[in-house]
Design an enzyme around this catalytic site. Structure first.
Site, short mmCIF file in Angstrom:
data_model
loop_
_atom_site.label_atom_id
_atom_site.label_comp_id
_atom_site.label_asym_id
_atom_site.label_seq_id
_atom_site.Cartn_x
_atom_site.Cartn_y
_atom_site.Cartn_z
N GLU A 21 0.84 -1.20 0.00
CA GLU A 21 0.00 0.00 0.00
C GLU A 21 0.87 1.25 0.00
OE1 GLU A 21 -3.69 0.37 2.39
OE2 GLU A 21 -2.62 1.98 3.43
N LYS A 26 3.08 14.45 -0.60
CA LYS A 26 2.62 15.81 -0.44
C LYS A 26 3.33 16.80 -1.37
CE LYS A 26 1.23 15.39 4.40
NZ LYS A 26 -0.14 15.85 4.23
N ARG A 111 -15.59 3.95 4.22
CA ARG A 111 -16.42 5.06 4.68
C ARG A 111 -15.63 6.36 4.70
NH1 ARG A 111 -18.00 5.94 10.88
NH2 ARG A 111 -15.80 6.53 10.81
#
Length: 597
Positions: A21, A26, A111
């Site tokens: 993963e 940034k 979610r």
């Protein structure tokens, strides 16, 4: 290809597999370095990779770009995270369309962070509320085109104290159309084993991949545990305690611990495992090597460096040079990997990037801790109380002050009472032993150094006065100051990072783990100011607290100051001492009279 088909194929072939993963970096240079890292880690043979999705779609475009590039350029099977909280159906449709056009057939449906304002309509009329809703929507819109994964929580979801109900909700997600489950991280294999057992008992029969987190550093572990509310067995804390300041040893322990977890879980029949890399490379490679799932780097031979074509003798020399270069770039961003690290690192931003800007706690909890400030002095008192240890957290600081700050704790409290709202700092250190209980870090028998550093919010008028003091000071100071709109004030034009912590250790090059540079500061300021507005959201929009906190976020500056004359351990305070001596006693008296301190 759909990942569930690859999982089933691996199971038919009795072939153990692994996956990685990553999160969107940034900075642009960090993104470039991530692509190089993904290309190198491709040689480790992951079955697939996945890329995280920022809260509310904050990294949507970049996530899609990384997924598309990994799929089309590097030939990796990819899975795109997708959250539904604070996401309109239009945004979800756009993301799914982009994934399909980019060749991605796999979605991790989540979610995401819930909205702080839970009033009706806060999410939008067409927004989805739960991961189950997102799974159903994808199936309704795309049929069987996408493979859908969902998250499982071996210790139960932090927002759901009823573990059995949490299991039923996972079953609902699977019944809605999810193909397999990836668990959140855990620190005891028993949690995963028991979780799978309970899943099977209630009818969840799809593959459940364990999520493996290699511990990278002690303080990073503390942050992760605080965010996820994980239980870490005491034996792990006990093993880390004597080595917690030596990142090399902590990483070695983290690798060995992950290897033991995987070996134990493999005996239970897991088909494979998923590594939360946090965009780091070395630990993932070492785990696979120690499990003998991939050859050692030196043993991979010519196939590893497939771009090298030459005769055997020359080939050997080039190959060895490439291994040396590989090891150098592999360790660029290893120590540490957070906001104080190098902004060019693919791991810059570290764990926080996976969660986005958020207070992490409910409005009720936050109001209990921080009350209802309606003037600057109220906010200053909260920051001062945190520095003194009577308040355990602020929106910018999820943990108590580090031990090294004990020597400057009272000065920090005083600065806050004067209106300099501090969010980061370190004292000057001139050659402390690396095993010093307060300042030490790194391998034993070394010496550590650091420049005094302050980072704080300041009003425009106070900023002007402070800059005048810096100009008149005989000491060497460098500073950056920027407001929410991006208006900069600075006294250095160079973009070269200013190293503020370094260590000298036997048999090693100089280690420079923390630095200050304009790119990192510019990246951080967006999150730093956003937290003012997050804080304001816990109050009524007509309240004085809401107005005050938004005003600070909109009008004040974020500033950092580095005192470059590190042997002078008092130097940075000379900018403030004449104020502290004359004003602080009066300030303390006023606040105590009003029972604010």
């Amino acid at each position: 290809m759909k990942i569930i088909d690859k999982i089933h194929q691996a199971q038919r072939e009795d072939r153990f597999f692994w996956s990685f993963e990553y999160f969107p970096p940034k900075t642009s240079v960090g993104l470039h370095n991530l692509y190089e890292r993904i290309e190198r880690m491709q040689t480790l043979g992951p079955e697939f990779i996945d890329v995280t999705w920022g809260a509310g779609g904050s990294t949507a475009e970049l996530t899609v770009d990384i997924v598309t590039t990994a799929q089309s350029v590097y030939g990796l099977e990819t899975m795109m995270h997708l959250t539904c909280t604070n996401m309109s159906l239009d945004k979800i449709d756009t993301a799914l369309k982009a994934a399909k056009e980019g060749g991605c057939r796999n979605i991790l449906a989540l979610r995401g962070d819930p909205p702080k304002d839970r009033s009706p309509g806060a999410r939008g009329e067409d927004a989805l509320e739960h991961a189950e809703d997102l799974v159903r929507y994808i199936r309704k819109s795309y049929g069987d085109y996408f493979c859908i994964a969902v998250a499982g929580h071996p210790e139960g979801h932090p927002d759901n104290p009823d573990r059995q109900d949490d299991l039923r909700r996972l079953r609902d997600k699977v019944n809605a159309g999810a193909d397999f489950v990836i668990t959140q991280l855990f620190f005891d294999p028993c949690f995963y084993i028991d979780f799978v057992k309970r899943c099977r008992e209630i009818g969840i029969d799809c593959p459940i991949l364990p999520g493996i987190f290699p511990i990278q550093n002690y303080h990073g572990l503390q942050r992760i545990v605080a965010l996820n509310q994980n239980h870490v067995p005491q034996r792990i804390w006990d093993a880390l305690e004597p080595i917690k300041n030596d990142d090399y040893l902590v990483k070695e322990y983290g690798v060995d611990l992950a290897v033991r977890f995987i070996e134990e879980l493999r005996e239970t029949g897991i088909p494979g495992f998923h590594i939360f890399t946090f965009n780091l490379e070395k630990s993932s490679r070492l785990i696979l090597e120690k499990l003998r799932l991939v050859p050692l780097l030196e043993e991979r031979g010519t196939s590893f460096w497939k771009s090298v074509i030459c005769d055997n003798a020359a080939h050997h020399n080039v190959w060895m040079n490439k291994i040396q270069h590989y090891r150098q770039i592999e360790s660029w961003d290893e120590f540490p990997n957070g906001r104080w690290g190098n902004a060019s690192s693919a791991a810059f931003g570290e764990q926080e990037s996976g969660w986005g800007v958020s207070l992490k706690y409910s409005p009720e909890q936050c109001r209990m801790w921080w009350g209802e400030p309606y003037r600057i002095d109220d906010v200053a008192v909260l920051f001062a109380r945190y520095c003194q240890g009577s308040l355990h957290m602020t929106p910018w600081s999820q943990e108590s002050l580090a031990a090294e700050s004990d020597t400057i704790r009272q000065r920090l409290a005083a600065l806050n009472l004067l209106g300099y709202l501090t969010i980061n700092s370190q004292p000057a250190v001139n050659g402390a032993k690396s095993d010093d209980p307060r300042y030490g870090w790194g391998p034993k028998d070394g010496y550590v150094y650091q420049k005094a550093y302050l980072e704080f919010f300041v009003s425009p008028s106070m900023l002007d006065k402070l800059i005048d003091k810096i100009k008149m000071s005989p000491s060497s100071f460098t500073y950056y100051a920027v407001n929410q709109q991006g208006d900069w004030r600075r006294n250095t034009k160079t973009e070269t990072p200013n190293v503020v912590t370094w260590g000298i250790f036997p048999g090693k090059e100089v280690i420079q783990p923390t630095m200050v540079d304009a790119t990192a500061f510019d990246t951080w300021k967006d999150e730093a100011f956003a937290l003012w507005h997050e804080w304001a959201q816990i109050y009524d929009r007509q309240s004085a607290s809401y107005q005050l906190l938004n005003t600070i976020g909109n009008e004040w500056y974020l500033m950092n100051i580095v005192h470059n004359d590190f042997p002078n351990t008092k130097g940075i305070w000379d900018l403030f001492d004449f104020e502290i001596d004359g004003i602080i006693a009066q300030k303390l008296h006023e606040l105590k009279e009003e029972h604010l301190l």
